[in-house]
Design an enzyme around this catalytic site. Structure first.
Site, PDB file in Angstrom:
ATOM      1  N   ARG A  39      26.966  10.464  13.553  1.00 46.26           N
ATOM      2  CA  ARG A  39      26.541   9.572  14.539  1.00 46.26           C
ATOM      3  C   ARG A  39      27.319   8.598  15.323  1.00 46.26           C
ATOM      4  NH1 ARG A  39      22.599  11.165  11.048  1.00 46.26           N
ATOM      5  NH2 ARG A  39      24.282  10.819   9.676  1.00 46.26           N
ATOM      6  N   THR A  40      28.154   7.670  14.377  1.00 45.81           N
ATOM      7  CA  THR A  40      28.634   6.541  14.956  1.00 45.81           C
ATOM      8  C   THR A  40      30.184   7.010  15.554  1.00 45.81           C
ATOM      9  OG1 THR A  40      28.036   5.035  13.203  1.00 45.81           O
ATOM     10  CG2 THR A  40      29.958   4.382  14.241  1.00 45.81           C
ATOM     11  N   LYS A  49      50.523  10.400   4.271  1.00 46.41           N
ATOM     12  CA  LYS A  49      51.940  10.064   4.055  1.00 46.41           C
ATOM     13  C   LYS A  49      52.324   8.711   3.607  1.00 46.41           C
ATOM     14  CE  LYS A  49      53.436  13.283   7.571  1.00 46.41           C
ATOM     15  NZ  LYS A  49      53.734  13.318   8.955  1.00 46.41           N
ATOM     16  N   ARG A  68      36.177   2.235  11.603  1.00 45.22           N
ATOM     17  CA  ARG A  68      35.359   2.477  10.311  1.00 45.22           C
ATOM     18  C   ARG A  68      36.299   2.737   9.210  1.00 45.22           C
ATOM     19  NH1 ARG A  68      30.111   5.984   9.164  1.00 45.22           N
ATOM     20  NH2 ARG A  68      29.344   4.231  10.404  1.00 45.22           N
ATOM     21  N   HIS A  73      28.000  -3.603   9.735  1.00 43.24           N
ATOM     22  CA  HIS A  73      27.777  -2.333  10.754  1.00 43.24           C
ATOM     23  C   HIS A  73      27.319  -2.962  11.908  1.00 43.24           C
ATOM     24  CE1 HIS A  73      27.792   1.562  12.120  1.00 43.24           C
ATOM     25  NE2 HIS A  73      26.997   2.315  11.259  1.00 43.24           N
TER      26      HIS A  73
HETATM   27  N1  ASP Z   1      25.616   5.860   8.165  1.00 38.62           N
HETATM   28  C1  ASP Z   1      25.380   4.190   7.821  1.00 38.62           C
HETATM   29  C2  ASP Z   1      26.699   3.463   7.261  1.00 38.62           C
HETATM   30  O1  ASP Z   1      27.583   4.278   7.503  1.00 38.62           O
HETATM   31  C3  ASP Z   1      24.440   4.492   6.689  1.00 38.62           C
HETATM   32  C4  ASP Z   1      24.594   5.053   5.589  1.00 38.62           C
HETATM   33  O2  ASP Z   1      25.771   5.800   5.366  1.00 38.62           O
HETATM   34  O3  ASP Z   1      23.973   5.290   4.580  1.00 38.62           O
HETATM   35  O4  ASP Z   1      26.545   2.570   6.876  1.00 38.62           O
HETATM   36  N1   CP Z   2      24.081   5.561  10.956  1.00 41.28           N
HETATM   37  C1   CP Z   2      25.516   5.630  10.874  1.00 41.28           C
HETATM   38  O1   CP Z   2      26.264   4.831  10.694  1.00 41.28           O
HETATM   39  O2   CP Z   2      25.648   6.917  10.556  1.00 41.28           O
HETATM   40  P1   CP Z   2      27.211   7.644  10.677  1.00 41.28           P
HETATM   41  O3   CP Z   2      27.541   7.314   8.791  1.00 41.28           O
HETATM   42  O4   CP Z   2      26.929   9.488  10.542  1.00 41.28           O
HETATM   43  O5   CP Z   2      27.943   7.399  11.704  1.00 41.28           O
END
Ligand code: ASP
Ligand code: CP
Length: 307
Positions: free
Chosen positions: A55-56, A83, A105, A133
């Site tokens: 998603r993110t 590397k 991330r 987040h």
């Molecule tokens: N997608 C969110 C995160 O990356 C929540 C999760 O992974 O449960 O923090």
């Molecule tokens: N909610 C969220 O951060 O989803 P992803 O880890 O899929 O990005």
């Protein structure tokens, strides 16, 4: 306007409200045939992902493209990270390419703070370890406001694996800044001692989901993050589900107007039953759509746009 979004604590109530209002304007664009704005033409947004994401990652890419920015997607898998290249050297490489914003991330808590010392552009935290987040909290707040009309005074229960959840941390910070009342719910092993008080003194803790539900306007279920667990925090998945999973009979304890949220990805059948995830009270799909608008607003405002 702030330069970086590293933590939900970077946002005071006025700035957070400005972002939510701007996200509302961005959402109006999603209904149009041509979804693009020329606002960030000529600017470069780099998405730097050292940890998996669906998603993110996709929504930051869509957000930057809808604002006409040039987008570079970097994923640690398949890069020179294998590397042994450090985050700092990777950052300097991005700097040389003239990134105006870097969305990161990373599995290490605090990585966005370090990155902000090495690059000139804006840094946006897209999830750092178990820390924060903030754009998830913004899209969640946006979803609550659009479904329930306000945030101030809402009673929000955040349920489950709080210990490993950066979503919970950012939500507690943002929601309490905006006047909501947050209760963290889960087994004692997954709610760190003093976490609630450390994040915000008004935040409550409960170990009894059934007693919290009748008083909640919003229930936000968290994924049980087994990939971050080295110890066993509960007797079995079945036992966890029995005490802290949201199934249909439990959902009926919520007030009529209450909504059910989950940041995704879900463990269907563990923290949330499929019939709850797919019910009309669930905002899970809406949260994803709102994520694009919220991230458009963040990029737009951090890179110098006006509301
Ligand atoms: N997608 C969110 C995160 O990356 C929540 C999760 O992974 O449960 O923090
Ligand atoms: N909610 C969220 O951060 O989803 P992803 O880890 O899929 O990005």
């Amino acid at each position: 306007m702030i330069k970086h979004l590293r933590s939900a604590a970077d946002l005071d109530a006025d700035t957070a409200t400005l972002i939510l209002d701007t996200a509302g304007e961005m959402a109006a664009l999603a209904g149009r045939e041509v979804k693009k704005l020329p606002t960030l033409r000529g600017r470069t947004v780099v998405n730097l992902f050292y940890e998996d994401s669906t998603r993110t990652r996709i929504s930051f890419e869509a957000a930057a493209k809808r604002l006409s920015a040039d987008v570079i997607n970097f994923s640690a898998k398949g890069s020179s990270v294998s590397k042994g290249e450090s985050l700092k050297d990777t950052a300097l490489t991005l700097q040389a390419m003239g990134a105006d914003a870097v969305v990161i991330r990373h599995p290490a808590s605090g990585a966005p703070h370090r990155l902000a010392q090495w690059v000139d552009g804006s840094v946006v935290n897209a999830g750092d370890g178990t820390h924060e987040h903030p754009t998830q909290a913004l899209l969640d707040a946006y979803t609550m406001r659009s479904r329930l009309g306000k945030i101030d005074g809402l009673r929000v229960a955040i349920v489950g694996d709080v210990l490993h959840s950066r979503v919970a941390r950012s939500n507690v910070l943002l929601l309490t800044t905006l006047g909501a009342q947050v209760t963290l719910v889960g087994p004692p092993t997954l709610i760190p001692v003093d976490i609630a008080a450390a994040l915000s003194p008004a935040t409550k803790v409960s170990y009894d989901l059934d007693s919290v539900l009748p008083e909640a306007d919003v229930v936000m279920m968290l994924r049980v993050q087994t990939e971050r667990m080295q110890d066993s925090y509960f007797p079995s998945a079945r036992e966890y589900s029995r005490r802290y999973g949201l199934d249909a009979p439990r959902m009926r304890k919520l007030p009529e107007h209450a909504i059910v949220m989950h940041p995704g990805p879900m463990n269907r059948g563990m923290e949330i039953a499929p019939e709850v995830a797919d019910s009309t009270r669930s905002t899970i799909v809406e949260q994803v759509a709102n994520g694009v608008s919220a991230r458009m607003a963040v990029l737009y405002l951090l890179l110098g746009g006006k509301a």
